[in-house]
Design a protein around this motif. Structure first.
Motif, short mmCIF file in Angstrom:
data_model
loop_
_atom_site.label_atom_id
_atom_site.label_comp_id
_atom_site.label_asym_id
_atom_site.label_seq_id
_atom_site.Cartn_x
_atom_site.Cartn_y
_atom_site.Cartn_z
N LEU A 1 -18.26 33.64 -15.83
CA LEU A 1 -18.75 33.80 -14.47
C LEU A 1 -19.14 32.45 -13.87
O LEU A 1 -18.93 32.21 -12.67
N HIS A 2 -19.69 31.58 -14.69
CA HIS A 2 -20.02 30.23 -14.21
C HIS A 2 -18.76 29.48 -13.76
O HIS A 2 -18.73 28.87 -12.69
N VAL A 3 -17.72 29.54 -14.58
CA VAL A 3 -16.47 28.85 -14.24
C VAL A 3 -15.89 29.40 -12.95
O VAL A 3 -15.41 28.65 -12.09
N LEU A 4 -15.94 30.72 -12.78
CA LEU A 4 -15.41 31.33 -11.56
C LEU A 4 -16.21 30.91 -10.33
O LEU A 4 -15.65 30.78 -9.24
N SER A 5 -17.51 30.69 -10.49
CA SER A 5 -18.34 30.33 -9.35
C SER A 5 -18.31 28.84 -9.05
O SER A 5 -18.62 28.41 -7.94
N GLU A 6 -17.95 28.02 -10.05
CA GLU A 6 -17.89 26.57 -9.87
C GLU A 6 -16.56 26.03 -10.41
O GLU A 6 -16.53 25.22 -11.34
N PRO A 7 -15.43 26.45 -9.85
CA PRO A 7 -14.13 26.02 -10.40
C PRO A 7 -13.92 24.52 -10.32
O PRO A 7 -13.22 23.95 -11.17
N GLY A 8 -14.54 23.85 -9.34
CA GLY A 8 -14.38 22.41 -9.24
C GLY A 8 -14.98 21.64 -10.39
O GLY A 8 -14.58 20.50 -10.66
N HIS A 9 -15.93 22.26 -11.10
CA HIS A 9 -16.55 21.61 -12.25
C HIS A 9 -15.71 21.75 -13.51
O HIS A 9 -16.02 21.12 -14.53
N HIS A 10 -14.69 22.59 -13.46
CA HIS A 10 -13.89 22.88 -14.65
C HIS A 10 -12.40 22.83 -14.30
O HIS A 10 -11.70 23.85 -14.41
N PRO A 11 -11.90 21.67 -13.89
CA PRO A 11 -10.49 21.59 -13.46
C PRO A 11 -9.51 21.94 -14.57
O PRO A 11 -8.40 22.41 -14.29
N GLU A 12 -9.91 21.73 -15.82
CA GLU A 12 -9.02 22.05 -16.93
C GLU A 12 -8.77 23.55 -17.06
O GLU A 12 -7.83 23.98 -17.74
#
Length: 264
Positions: free
Chosen positions: A39-50
């Motif tokens: 859920l974190h990755v979905l809410s902050e996709p720019g923090h996890h470009p990989e």
């Protein structure tokens, strides 16, 4: 800035064999914790470009209704992670491990008292510090007012959620449980089926390193973010929050993650 964990209570006598020194440290995957990471990755996709491909694929599958509900609660996972995703740690006794399935983890969440559940959420929505004792917010009008004021400073959504949480904890608990189960049906069951085998393999590997090579090797070979002072019985993790905590006479559970960094 760092998270510091005092593990003095875990270390056996120095004369004990290395394999027995850290017997109360466990490495166990948690589907609920991994869902929190997802859920974190979905809410902050720019923090996890990989993870851009995964994020795009999942986002395209979400119904508008579910996406709206996730926005309503995203402060539980957007910046850091609410303790509701580590429910096993709140079960009395300090020896409970994460469940093997999301259903089992949610059963552990159900075992928390309303006060524990509220504190886990308020730590996140209201910025209550993780390294200080937390008295009962539900029964203390001063603390309730402080929580609402701090939530209001975060925004109207946080204030509404906090007010509902303190007025009717069972309703919010049921709402969150339903939301997480809907996430499992919409996308997380497929994600967990893909990552669970590698997380289980990582848990076995770290457990073997812990047994054979010791705590420092088991953690520091995982990421440069970790440092271990075995003599002082301190684990330090290079993270944005500044938090000090201690295991006391309980246990320490390390939860590997595929979607988060430093992967534990």
């Amino acid at each position: 800035m760092s998270v510091t964990i005092d593990i003095t209570g875990l270390a056996a006598d120095g004369s004990a064999p290395e394999a027995d020194r850290w017997a109360r440290i466990s490495v166990v995957p948690s589907p609920l914790a991994e869902l929190g990471m997802a859920l974190h990755v979905l809410s902050e996709p720019g923090h996890h470009p990989e993870l851009g491909g995964w994020t795009a694929a999942v986002s395209s599958r979400l119904s508008p209704h579910l996406a709206d509900r996730l926005c309503e609660a995203d402060f539980l996972w957007r910046t850091t992670f609410s303790d509701v995703f580590w429910a096993f740690a709140g079960v009395p006794g300090g020896r409970v491990l994460p469940g093997a399935t999301l259903a089992e983890d949610l059963e552990l969440l159900d075992e928390l008292t309303d006060e524990q559940f509220v504190q886990a959420a308020l730590e996140f929505t209201c910025g209550l510090r993780g390294d200080t004792p937390r008295p009962g917010t539900l029964d203390d009008p001063v603390l309730r007012r402080r929580a609402l004021d701090m939530a209001a400073a975060r925004g109207p959504m946080q204030e509404r959620f906090t007010r509902r949480l303190m007025e009717d904890p069972p309703a919010i608990r049921a709402w969150l449980r339903h939301l997480l189960l809907d996430c499992e049906e919409a996308f997380f069951a497929d994600t967990w089926a893909r990552v669970q085998p590698q997380l289980a393999a990582e848990a076995r590997h770290r457990t073997e390193l812990l047994r054979r090579r010791g705590l420092t090797e088991a953690l520091c070979s995982l990421s440069g973010a970790f440092s271990v002072d075995e003599e002082a019985a301190l684990i330090t993790v290079d993270k944005l929050p500044v938090v000090r905590t201690a295991t006391g006479d309980g246990g320490l559970v390390l939860v590997p993650t595929s979607l988060g960094r430093p992967h534990v």
